[in-house]
Design a protein around this motif. Structure first.
Motif, PDB file in Angstrom:
ATOM      1  N   THR A 177       0.825  -1.207   0.000  1.00  0.00           N
ATOM      2  CA  THR A 177       0.000   0.000   0.000  1.00  0.00           C
ATOM      3  C   THR A 177       0.858   1.254   0.000  1.00  0.00           C
ATOM      4  OG1 THR A 177      -1.718  -1.180   1.219  1.00  0.00           O
ATOM      5  CG2 THR A 177      -1.844   1.218   1.188  1.00  0.00           C
ATOM      6  N   TYR A 178       1.915   1.257   0.812  1.00  0.00           N
ATOM      7  CA  TYR A 178       2.739   2.461   0.972  1.00  0.00           C
ATOM      8  C   TYR A 178       4.094   2.319   0.276  1.00  0.00           C
ATOM      9  CZ  TYR A 178      -0.790   3.120   4.542  1.00  0.00           C
ATOM     10  OH  TYR A 178      -1.983   3.233   5.195  1.00  0.00           O
ATOM     11  N   TYR A 179       4.151   1.527  -0.769  1.00  0.00           N
ATOM     12  CA  TYR A 179       5.375   1.373  -1.555  1.00  0.00           C
ATOM     13  C   TYR A 179       5.868   2.748  -2.015  1.00  0.00           C
ATOM     14  CZ  TYR A 179       8.307  -0.086  -5.499  1.00  0.00           C
ATOM     15  OH  TYR A 179       9.342  -0.272  -6.373  1.00  0.00           O
ATOM     16  N   PRO A 180       7.178   3.080  -1.858  1.00  0.00           N
ATOM     17  CA  PRO A 180       8.293   2.253  -1.387  1.00  0.00           C
ATOM     18  C   PRO A 180       8.574   2.359   0.119  1.00  0.00           C
ATOM     19  CG  PRO A 180       9.149   4.270  -2.296  1.00  0.00           C
ATOM     20  CD  PRO A 180       7.649   4.366  -2.399  1.00  0.00           C
ATOM     21  N   TYR A 181       7.628   2.852   0.905  1.00  0.00           N
ATOM     22  CA  TYR A 181       7.774   2.873   2.363  1.00  0.00           C
ATOM     23  C   TYR A 181       6.988   1.707   2.971  1.00  0.00           C
ATOM     24  CZ  TYR A 181       9.702   7.605   1.987  1.00  0.00           C
ATOM     25  OH  TYR A 181      10.484   8.699   1.675  1.00  0.00           O
ATOM     26  N   ASP A 182       6.968   0.584   2.293  1.00  0.00           N
ATOM     27  CA  ASP A 182       6.124  -0.528   2.697  1.00  0.00           C
ATOM     28  C   ASP A 182       6.770  -1.360   3.798  1.00  0.00           C
ATOM     29  OD1 ASP A 182       7.968  -0.920   0.655  1.00  0.00           O
ATOM     30  OD2 ASP A 182       7.074  -2.812   0.042  1.00  0.00           O
ATOM     31  N   LYS A 183       5.912  -1.947   4.615  1.00  0.00           N
ATOM     32  CA  LYS A 183       6.299  -2.891   5.661  1.00  0.00           C
ATOM     33  C   LYS A 183       5.559  -4.199   5.423  1.00  0.00           C
ATOM     34  CE  LYS A 183       7.370   0.236   9.515  1.00  0.00           C
ATOM     35  NZ  LYS A 183       7.028   0.593  10.918  1.00  0.00           N
ATOM     36  N   HIS A 184       6.242  -5.303   5.700  1.00  0.00           N
ATOM     37  CA  HIS A 184       5.654  -6.619   5.481  1.00  0.00           C
ATOM     38  C   HIS A 184       5.814  -7.458   6.744  1.00  0.00           C
ATOM     39  CE1 HIS A 184       5.540  -5.703   1.149  1.00  0.00           C
ATOM     40  NE2 HIS A 184       6.733  -5.166   1.353  1.00  0.00           N
ATOM     41  N   ARG A 245      11.199  -1.786   4.116  1.00  0.00           N
ATOM     42  CA  ARG A 245      12.048  -1.487   2.962  1.00  0.00           C
ATOM     43  C   ARG A 245      12.893  -0.237   3.220  1.00  0.00           C
ATOM     44  NH1 ARG A 245      11.246  -2.914  -2.435  1.00  0.00           N
ATOM     45  NH2 ARG A 245       9.083  -3.487  -1.984  1.00  0.00           N
ATOM     46  N   ARG A 246      14.123  -0.281   2.740  1.00  0.00           N
ATOM     47  CA  ARG A 246      14.975   0.913   2.750  1.00  0.00           C
ATOM     48  C   ARG A 246      14.681   1.680   1.458  1.00  0.00           C
ATOM     49  NH1 ARG A 246      18.944  -0.307   6.762  1.00  0.00           N
ATOM     50  NH2 ARG A 246      19.139  -2.564   7.101  1.00  0.00           N
ATOM     51  N   PRO A 247      13.992   2.837   1.532  1.00  0.00           N
ATOM     52  CA  PRO A 247      13.418   3.444   0.326  1.00  0.00           C
ATOM     53  C   PRO A 247      14.329   4.399  -0.434  1.00  0.00           C
ATOM     54  CG  PRO A 247      12.667   4.634   2.246  1.00  0.00           C
ATOM     55  CD  PRO A 247      13.585   3.544   2.752  1.00  0.00           C
ATOM     56  N   THR A 248      15.556   4.631   0.034  1.00  0.00           N
ATOM     57  CA  THR A 248      16.382   5.686  -0.557  1.00  0.00           C
ATOM     58  C   THR A 248      16.596   5.480  -2.055  1.00  0.00           C
ATOM     59  OG1 THR A 248      17.518   5.895   1.563  1.00  0.00           O
ATOM     60  CG2 THR A 248      18.552   6.925  -0.350  1.00  0.00           C
ATOM     61  N   TYR A 249      16.929   4.265  -2.457  1.00  0.00           N
ATOM     62  CA  TYR A 249      17.209   3.997  -3.871  1.00  0.00           C
ATOM     63  C   TYR A 249      15.980   4.267  -4.737  1.00  0.00           C
ATOM     64  CZ  TYR A 249      18.132   1.324  -8.117  1.00  0.00           C
ATOM     65  OH  TYR A 249      18.265   0.939  -9.426  1.00  0.00           O
ATOM     66  N   LEU A 250      14.812   3.814  -4.301  1.00  0.00           N
ATOM     67  CA  LEU A 250      13.598   3.992  -5.096  1.00  0.00           C
ATOM     68  C   LEU A 250      13.151   5.447  -5.128  1.00  0.00           C
ATOM     69  CD1 LEU A 250      11.631   0.821  -3.956  1.00  0.00           C
ATOM     70  CD2 LEU A 250      12.799   1.197  -6.120  1.00  0.00           C
ATOM     71  N   ILE A 251      13.471   6.201  -4.082  1.00  0.00           N
ATOM     72  CA  ILE A 251      13.130   7.627  -4.092  1.00  0.00           C
ATOM     73  C   ILE A 251      13.893   8.345  -5.201  1.00  0.00           C
ATOM     74  CG2 ILE A 251      13.372   9.776  -2.794  1.00  0.00           C
ATOM     75  CD1 ILE A 251      12.732   8.214  -0.273  1.00  0.00           C
ATOM     76  N   TYR A 252      15.187   8.013  -5.328  1.00  0.00           N
ATOM     77  CA  TYR A 252      16.011   8.681  -6.336  1.00  0.00           C
ATOM     78  C   TYR A 252      15.746   8.173  -7.750  1.00  0.00           C
ATOM     79  CZ  TYR A 252      18.768  10.849  -2.634  1.00  0.00           C
ATOM     80  OH  TYR A 252      19.163  11.598  -1.554  1.00  0.00           O
TER      81      TYR A 252
END
Length: 444
Positions: A177-184, A245-252
């Motif tokens: 739902t909150y990709y790329p800040y998602d938790k599983h 998820r560690r979102p730094t890469y997907l943010i950039y």
């Protein structure tokens, strides 16, 4: 600091020194420890093996009273998170299970066998509980070792120690739902093939190695342990953990480029209409957003419940980009309309243009004159000419009373460009800010 929960209690993450102490205990249990090294001989060890396996049946629980329950304690060591595939819902971890139970058939008096305190037996000749990974993605059996080559260490009182270690591939229901800040929330579920009235399986401790949280893409949080039974048949041990998820890469690589493209798309209204690049510019941005949509679809599960907020946001951006292409084409058509075509009054009122009344044409008023004919003409022809002149005079007077506007179609197109630029800018800023705040703060 990560906390562990078991049956309502919580434990802090084991330190590295605690891990070394437990591993040392495991090694000691797996090594043959004797009080008198000189007394150990091949004959004594061979005689002990032969005596212990006399009348031993590996298919029957080693209890004198078969109505009793075999208690098996388990220590789980989490070594590393190898991979988590959010698209296919697979979690690959490396860990070990250290199981202990009492085998009443494996007892002896040490001094009768040269003070032998521990003996090692192959799994193929003694009874061993079958511990299964019930939510295994490929197989319920733990991979990494050959079961026929593993061994169990017994002490003289019948306490058995068994180390089962390997790679475990389990299933996990992803929540993007909150990709790329998602938790599983994923879990490892262990049980035995035997019913709970025969075997009671419980987790006595859990160890997390320092390198377990070294995965570059995922961060481990919130370990929780629970034991439960299913329909009073099997005992289950569930080790739950949260992957963030560690979102730094997907943010950039995804979020920032898409946001920049969305704002650059607004410049289509600023480009001069005579440049001939407005439609091609807007179309290029639309195609670029479509490419990013394809890239993102490969990294998130193709599920309808739930749908990623980022996916919804990207669909809104695609729709806005399509509308920008459509409105740019419409305004270009207005730019190229002939000035001989009058601008409708309602459009000028909507666009707040000033108007002026009066006739700007330099035509002279037509007047009906009483002419004296010096020559004779037929009466019906003269009357016909007088009627035509009177009609022309009335038409000229009506045109003078109509409001005339000095606005051109190119001016209308420029005003529409400014209005559309303001409207789409407001929508873009509002939509981007709202959805990014929802994603980063995980607001439902």
């Amino acid at each position: 600091m990560t906390m562990f929960g078991i049956r309502g209690c919580h434990y802090k993450r084991s330190s590295f020194l605690t891990h070394l102490a437990v591993q040392a205990a495991i090694i000691v249990n797996y090594c043959t420890v004797v009080s008198g090294t000189d007394a150990i001989s091949y004959r004594n060890m061979s005689k002990l093996h032969a005596d212990l396996l006399v009348n031993y049946n590996r298919y029957i629980r080693p209890l004198q009273d078969q109505r009793s329950t075999m208690n098996i304690s388990v220590i789980y060591t989490f070594k590393s998170l190898n991979d988590f595939d959010a698209v296919n819902g697979r979690m690959v971890t490396t860990g070990s299970l250290f199981a202990r139970w009492r085998d009443e058939m494996m007892t002896w008096v040490p001094h009768e066998y040269g003070d032998i305190e521990n003996v090692r037996m192959r799994e193929t000749v003694v009874w061993v509980p079958t511990i299964l990974l019930t939510n295994g993605a490929d197989d319920v059996y733990i991979k990494g070792i050959k079961r026929e080559d593993s061994s169990i260490v017994f002490d003289s009182k019948g306490m058995a120690s068994f180390l089962l270690s390997g790679v475990m591939t389990s299933t996990c229901d992803p929540d993007i739902t909150y990709y790329p800040y998602d938790k599983h929330n994923c879990s490892l579920q262990f049980t035995t093939q035997e019913p709970m009235n025969e075997i009671s399986l419980y987790l006595s401790d859990i160890i997390m190695l320092p390198e377990a949280d070294s995965n570059l893409l995922w961060e481990l949080n919130n370990f929780h342990i629970s034991t439960y039974s299913f329909l009073y048949y099997n005992t289950f041990i569930e080790i739950s953990l949260t992957l963030e998820r560690r979102p730094t890469y997907l943010i950039y690589t995804i979020i920032l480029p898409i946001s920049l493209l969305n704002f650059i798309n607004l410049l289509a209204f600023v480009l001069p209409a005579d440049s001939g690049e407005r439609v091609s510019f807007a179309t290029t941005i639309l195609l670029t957003l479509s490419v990013y949509m394809t890239i993102m679809s490969d990294s998130i599960p193709n599920t309808s419940d739930p749908v990623s907020i980022l996916t919804i946001s990207l669909m809104i951006k695609l729709a806005m980009s399509s509308l920008i292409v459509l409105t740019v084409i419409m305004t270009l058509n207005l730019y190229h309309l002939s000035d001989a075509t009058p601008v409708p009054g309602w459009l000028l009122r909507v666009l707040c243009f000033q108007r002026r009344t009066g006739n700007t044409d330099t035509k002279n008023d037509f007047k009906l004159e009483n002419r004296t004919h010096t020559y004779e003409i037929e009466t019906n022809i003269t009357r016909h000419l007088e009627i035509e002149e009177a009609n022309e005079e009335r038409e000229a007077e009506e045109k003078q009373r109509e409001p005339l506007y000095s606005t051109t179609w190119s001016a209308v197109g420029r005003v529409l460009d400014y209005i559309l630029l303001a409207v789409f800018t407001l929508i873009t800023v509002t939509e981007t800010t709202y959805n990014m705040v929802r994603i980063s703060n995980r607001i439902g």
